[in-house]
Design a protein around this motif. Structure first.
Motif, PDB file in Angstrom:
ATOM      1  N   GLY A 175      30.771  56.579  -2.343  1.00  0.00           N
ATOM      2  CA  GLY A 175      32.243  55.811  -2.001  1.00  0.00           C
ATOM      3  C   GLY A 175      32.482  54.869  -2.909  1.00  0.00           C
ATOM      4  N   VAL A 176      32.829  53.609  -2.301  1.00  0.00           N
ATOM      5  CA  VAL A 176      33.208  52.275  -3.161  1.00  0.00           C
ATOM      6  C   VAL A 176      32.573  51.237  -2.802  1.00  0.00           C
ATOM      7  N   TRP A 177      32.117  50.398  -3.785  1.00  0.00           N
ATOM      8  CA  TRP A 177      31.394  49.301  -3.617  1.00  0.00           C
ATOM      9  C   TRP A 177      31.563  48.353  -4.754  1.00  0.00           C
ATOM     10  N   TRP A 178      31.016  46.909  -4.512  1.00  0.00           N
ATOM     11  CA  TRP A 178      31.121  45.978  -5.613  1.00  0.00           C
ATOM     12  C   TRP A 178      29.918  45.434  -5.804  1.00  0.00           C
ATOM     13  N   GLU A 179      29.551  45.137  -7.261  1.00  0.00           N
ATOM     14  CA  GLU A 179      28.465  44.592  -7.689  1.00  0.00           C
ATOM     15  C   GLU A 179      28.698  42.870  -7.541  1.00  0.00           C
ATOM     16  N   SER A 180      27.591  42.438  -7.179  1.00  0.00           N
ATOM     17  CA  SER A 180      27.632  41.020  -7.181  1.00  0.00           C
ATOM     18  C   SER A 180      25.949  40.506  -7.542  1.00  0.00           C
ATOM     19  N   LYS A 183      19.934  37.863  -6.556  1.00  0.00           N
ATOM     20  CA  LYS A 183      19.178  36.884  -6.636  1.00  0.00           C
ATOM     21  C   LYS A 183      19.093  36.137  -8.123  1.00  0.00           C
ATOM     22  N   LYS A 184      19.862  35.114  -8.072  1.00  0.00           N
ATOM     23  CA  LYS A 184      20.123  34.198  -8.989  1.00  0.00           C
ATOM     24  C   LYS A 184      19.205  33.850 -10.103  1.00  0.00           C
ATOM     25  N   ARG A 189      21.204  41.964  -9.827  1.00  0.00           N
ATOM     26  CA  ARG A 189      22.396  42.192  -9.503  1.00  0.00           C
ATOM     27  C   ARG A 189      22.537  43.793  -8.545  1.00  0.00           C
ATOM     28  N   GLY A 190      23.347  43.965  -7.831  1.00  0.00           N
ATOM     29  CA  GLY A 190      23.582  44.950  -7.137  1.00  0.00           C
ATOM     30  C   GLY A 190      24.538  44.851  -6.120  1.00  0.00           C
ATOM     31  N   ILE A 248      21.524  46.837  -2.137  1.00  0.00           N
ATOM     32  CA  ILE A 248      21.020  48.113  -2.728  1.00  0.00           C
ATOM     33  C   ILE A 248      21.019  47.675  -4.454  1.00  0.00           C
ATOM     34  N   VAL A 249      20.032  48.163  -5.188  1.00  0.00           N
ATOM     35  CA  VAL A 249      20.019  47.939  -6.793  1.00  0.00           C
ATOM     36  C   VAL A 249      20.245  49.338  -7.025  1.00  0.00           C
TER      37      VAL A 249
END
Length: 407
Positions: A175-180, A183-184, A189-190, A248-249
């Motif tokens: 489907g559709v997702w966004w990465e962010s 853990k800085k 990222r994931g 999710i990574v």
């Protein structure tokens, strides 16, 4: 334990402490600032039928406006101007205050729009601290304004945000997702699945936009595909306590950690609430039933340690859990949600025993030198605890929890 009696006592203690501590808070936002504390005072006034507390709420809102006029510039929904402006809209909806459409300067809208655009540029869609928070305020203004000119302007702002979501979305077979950033400190990222910072809030927000016919066709596909993505990660092992991971990574998607806490901020409650909103907006009975099943499964988690509950506040504590189940019971009339709300009400009262705490409550800061901290705000502190108690006891419905994407 007499829950009603003990809760009313807690409300009095919370009110007394907020009388003393509110103006030590120099932020204006709904979740961490004084405008969220104003919400407690107005709802407490309605609960007690006592205008004294409404006067206190009015004084607090006046202080928030003064802080903005004196140069407070932080814009976000959680901490800043967007959140304070949103509170004014809710106070009008609930008929706690009377304000004209143009009460706030148009310069504020322009300022918040520029902040939203800046976050879009960096793909920071975070609800609490990024572009979605501004969109949430613009949506509320779009719903409430009686000016056709202003309404068209807010629609343009929302269209801009919707287009940004579409432009930056990642797509795969799920489907559709966004990465962010997850853990800085580790530059990890994931895809964050949470209600506080992740795609559950995206589903929730897009569902609220799509309730309006003029947005539905534009939002329907991306909303449906985001729902598809998050459901593809549901843990089918019903023996497990939690059904969705916190994040999710991509390169580790075959090795997913399905444990997540029981809380508003992360975990199955936020996922379930958001899927329920989506099911209602999309008129998808199968999706609504799936959401209710997810939320019913979560009611089995009664052990505080297993659920990861360390404190009492709304964000990640017992009163947030209590409030969600209480909301679900009022909405669905399913008795399991009432029983679970009552269980967490008892646990929340048991937690209120900190000798140095506000009304017995402190926030857990496990990574800080000072592991326990007093807090008066809505998101983590006693104002939010008080609002949760009022919603549990009151014979009337409340709207304040829209700021947490619940109602």
């Amino acid at each position: 334990m007499n829950i009603e009696k003990d809760f009313k006592k807690k409300l009095k203690e919370i009110s007394d402490i907020l009388d003393d501590k509110t103006f030590e808070n120099k932020e204006v936002g709904v979740l961490s600032g004084v405008s969220g504390i104003a919400l407690f005072q107005f709802y407490y006034a309605k609960f007690l039928d006592d205008d004294t507390h409404a006067d206190k709420g009015a004084d607090i809102i006046t202080k928030a406006v003064e802080l903005i006029n004196e140069g407070f510039t932080y814009p976000t929904f959680c901490t800043g101007i967007a959140g304070a402006c949103w509170v004014l809209e809710i106070l009008k909806e609930e008929e706690f205050v009377e304000l004209e459409d143009d009460f706030l300067s148009s310069d504020l809208d322009e300022y918040l729009l520029s902040a939203m655009r800046a976050d879009i540029e960096t793909e920071n869609f975070d609800f609490l601290h990024g572009a979605m928070g501004y969109g949430f305020y613009f949506l509320k203004r779009y719903q409430n304004t009686t000016s056709l000119v202003l309404k068209e302007g807010y629609k343009e702002y929302l269209d801009e945000l919707i287009n940004a979501f579409k432009k930056t979305a990642k797509k795969n077979d799920r489907g559709v997702w966004w990465e962010s950033i997850l853990k800085k400190e580790d530059n990890l990222r994931g895809c964050n699945l949470s209600l506080s910072h992740g795609i559950s809030s995206t589903i929730n927000f897009l569902s609220r936009i799509a309730e309006h016919e003029e947005f539905y066709d534009d939002v329907n596909e991306v909303l449906t595909q985001t729902v598809k993505f998050i459901l593809s990660y549901k843990n089918r092992d019903i023996a497990e306590s939690s059904q969705f991971p916190s994040w999710i990574v991509e390169e580790k998607e075959n090795n997913v950690n399905y444990y997540s806490r029981l809380a508003w901020c992360y975990g199955d409650l936020g996922v379930g609430i958001s899927l329920l909103h989506a099911g209602e907006t999309l008129k998808d009975e199968e999706l609504k039933n799936e959401a209710i099943a997810i939320l019913k499964h979560s009611t089995k988690r009664r052990d505080i340690k297993e659920a990861g509950v360390m404190d009492a506040g709304l964000c990640h504590g017992a009163y947030g859990i209590l409030h969600i189940y209480n909301y679900l019971y009022r909405k669905t009339k399913e008795i399991i949600f009432k029983e679970t709300a009552d269980h967490w009400a008892e646990q929340a009262l048991i937690m209120g025993t900190h000798e140095k705490g506000y009304a017995g409550y402190m926030v857990w800061r496990g990574s800080d030198e000072e592991k326990w901290k007093n807090e008066e705000s809505l998101l983590e502190g006693i104002a939010g605890i008080g609002l949760s108690i009022i919603s549990y006891l009151a014979p009337f419905d409340t709207k304040w929890d829209e700021c947490l994407l619940i109602s």
